[in-house]
Design a protein around this motif. Structure first.
Motif, short mmCIF file in Angstrom:
data_model
loop_
_atom_site.label_atom_id
_atom_site.label_comp_id
_atom_site.label_asym_id
_atom_site.label_seq_id
_atom_site.Cartn_x
_atom_site.Cartn_y
_atom_site.Cartn_z
N ASP A 38 0.83 -1.19 0.00
CA ASP A 38 0.00 0.00 0.00
C ASP A 38 0.87 1.25 0.00
O ASP A 38 1.58 1.53 0.97
N THR A 39 0.80 2.02 -1.09
CA THR A 39 1.63 3.23 -1.21
C THR A 39 1.13 4.35 -0.32
O THR A 39 1.81 5.38 -0.19
N ALA A 40 -0.02 4.19 0.30
CA ALA A 40 -0.54 5.22 1.20
C ALA A 40 -0.21 4.93 2.66
O ALA A 40 -0.13 5.87 3.46
N ARG A 41 0.01 3.66 3.02
CA ARG A 41 0.12 3.30 4.43
C ARG A 41 1.43 2.62 4.82
O ARG A 41 1.85 2.70 5.97
N ASP A 42 2.06 1.92 3.88
CA ASP A 42 3.17 1.03 4.26
C ASP A 42 4.47 1.77 4.57
O ASP A 42 5.28 1.26 5.35
N PHE A 86 10.53 2.02 -4.64
CA PHE A 86 10.90 1.76 -3.24
C PHE A 86 10.66 0.29 -2.90
O PHE A 86 10.21 -0.02 -1.79
N LYS A 87 10.97 -0.60 -3.83
CA LYS A 87 10.66 -2.01 -3.63
C LYS A 87 11.34 -2.59 -2.40
O LYS A 87 10.73 -3.35 -1.64
N ARG A 88 12.59 -2.26 -2.19
CA ARG A 88 13.31 -2.81 -1.04
C ARG A 88 12.62 -2.42 0.27
O ARG A 88 12.42 -3.26 1.16
N GLN A 89 12.24 -1.17 0.41
CA GLN A 89 11.59 -0.72 1.63
C GLN A 89 10.22 -1.37 1.80
O GLN A 89 9.83 -1.75 2.91
N PHE A 90 9.47 -1.53 0.70
CA PHE A 90 8.17 -2.18 0.79
C PHE A 90 8.32 -3.63 1.25
O PHE A 90 7.54 -4.11 2.10
N GLU A 93 10.81 -4.99 2.92
CA GLU A 93 11.26 -5.04 4.32
C GLU A 93 10.08 -4.83 5.27
O GLU A 93 9.97 -5.50 6.30
N GLN A 94 9.21 -3.90 4.91
CA GLN A 94 8.03 -3.66 5.74
C GLN A 94 7.10 -4.88 5.73
O GLN A 94 6.54 -5.25 6.77
N ALA A 95 6.94 -5.49 4.57
CA ALA A 95 6.08 -6.68 4.47
C ALA A 95 6.66 -7.83 5.29
O ALA A 95 5.91 -8.57 5.95
N LEU A 96 7.98 -7.99 5.26
CA LEU A 96 8.63 -9.06 6.04
C LEU A 96 8.47 -8.81 7.54
O LEU A 96 8.19 -9.75 8.31
N TYR A 129 6.04 -7.20 8.95
CA TYR A 129 4.63 -7.47 9.29
C TYR A 129 4.38 -8.98 9.39
O TYR A 129 3.70 -9.45 10.31
N ALA A 130 4.93 -9.75 8.44
CA ALA A 130 4.75 -11.20 8.47
C ALA A 130 5.37 -11.81 9.72
O ALA A 130 4.80 -12.71 10.34
N ASN A 131 6.55 -11.31 10.12
CA ASN A 131 7.20 -11.83 11.32
C ASN A 131 6.41 -11.49 12.58
O ASN A 131 6.33 -12.30 13.51
N SER A 132 5.83 -10.29 12.61
CA SER A 132 5.03 -9.92 13.78
C SER A 132 3.78 -10.77 13.90
O SER A 132 3.34 -11.10 15.01
N CYS A 133 3.20 -11.14 12.75
CA CYS A 133 2.01 -12.00 12.78
C CYS A 133 2.36 -13.43 13.14
O CYS A 133 1.52 -14.16 13.70
#
Length: 333
Positions: free
Chosen positions: A256-260, A308-312, A314-317, A319-323
């Motif tokens: 999400d380019t608005a929230r991530d 900004f693929k790398r940053q996206f 990293e953020q997704a990873l 989030y997955a780890n926190s879940c």
């Protein structure tokens, strides 16, 4: 984005946000940077930089780069500065200037800047274009390949219309999906189950005749859900798109380019910025200068993701780890 190897320039920016002097503790030495009171020349420079940044609506990021030759960051900063000098607009900020000169400098800045950056340059250019009959070259999101296959990464954008009293309740009216190359792989209008009371044509581009004979919401929902199954979905503020579609997609598969990436894309207040502003600031692309095109918006979101693929990821990873972490349970004995 401002790259500078000058502690002096960055200190002026620091004074805007906090004031006072700072100490440099690097290398075992302590050197105190002169305050504004010690050097009155800085007061005018800080005043000018302060108003130049306030008059600019786009987010400004400052980065300190090494001031020695041979560093890649310094070479990149010099190359960017030279490119900006050629393409303009340029604005020289003098160290010493009168109040009248400062006012004239700020006025010239407003005239030169595009309207999306807080200036009136776009309006003046439009008037000149109308008088001369020439049009500016406007860059819009375009496909990067002719490949129209369904890829693992897709971008989604929806347009809504209003139903109910006053048209305040949003319902799906059109949906577009593009693949990782920016080519459209799905598009459909959607006829809401309730009568449309506000077509929102100025923004959505939807008119009554476009929805004549359009498929129902349930059909569009099934088709889109099938296409998005087990795929990464890129979009801007996707929560509203999925709410309009009426189904859930795993949050770990959102980009999400608005929230991530709030560090890059959010306002100072913390809220998300408009896709139009982000596309202009980070990509130099023009979108939403009239009724919205869901295909263009999806492509712009996709370009921001790849930028900004790398940053996206990293953020997704993260989030997955926190879940994946087991939740603590409390046993009452």
């Amino acid at each position: 984005t401002v790259f500078s190897d000058s502690h002096h320039a960055l200190h002026c920016v620091g004074l805007i946000h906090g004031g006072g002097h700072k100490e440099n503790r690097g290398g075992g030495k302590r050197s105190r940077t002169p305050s504004v009171e010690q050097d009155p020349r800085w007061l005018r420079l800080v005043f000018l930089i302060h108003w130049l940044l306030r008059l600019r609506t786009a987010q400004t990021c400052f980065f300190k780069v090494p001031a020695h030759k041979g560093f890649k960051q310094n070479e990149n900063a010099d190359a960017l500065a030279q490119k900006a000098t050629i393409s303009g607009p340029n604005l020289d900020v003098p160290v010493l200037c009168s109040a009248f000169d400062a006012f004239r400098l700020l006025l010239r800045y407003l005239i030169q800047q595009e309207t999306i950056d807080g200036g009136v340059g776009g309006l003046i250019c439009s008037q000149k274009e109308a008088a001369s009959g020439k049009k500016r070259v406007i860059r819009r999101p375009k496909p990067r390949s002719c490949d129209d296959s369904l890829t693992e990464i897709v971008a989604l954008d929806c347009e809504m219309v209003g139903v109910g009293r006053g048209g305040h309740e949003s319902k799906l009216a059109s949906v577009c999906i593009v693949n990782a190359w920016g080519n459209q792989v799905y598009f459909s209008y959607c006829l809401p189950a309730l009568p449309v009371t506000d077509y929102r044509t100025r923004v959505s581009g939807i008119t009554p005749h476009l929805l004549v004979g359009a498929p129902c919401h349930e059909q569009v929902q099934r088709e889109v859900a099938k296409l998005l199954y087990e795929r990464i979905v890129v979009g801007h503020d996707l929560q509203w798109d999925f709410k309009a579609l009426g189904f859930r997609h795993p949050r770990a598969s959102w980009r999400d380019t608005a929230r991530d990436l709030p560090r890059f894309f959010n306002r100072r207040s913390g809220g998300p910025r408009k896709l139009r502003e982000l596309a202009w600031e980070f990509l130099g692309l023009t979108i939403q200068d009239g009724p919205h095109s869901p295909c263009e918006d999806a492509r712009a979101s996709l370009e921001l993701y790849f930028r900004f693929k790398r940053q996206f990821e990293e953020q997704a990873l993260a989030y997955a780890n926190s879940c994946a972490q087991p939740k603590e349970t409390t046993t009452v004995g």
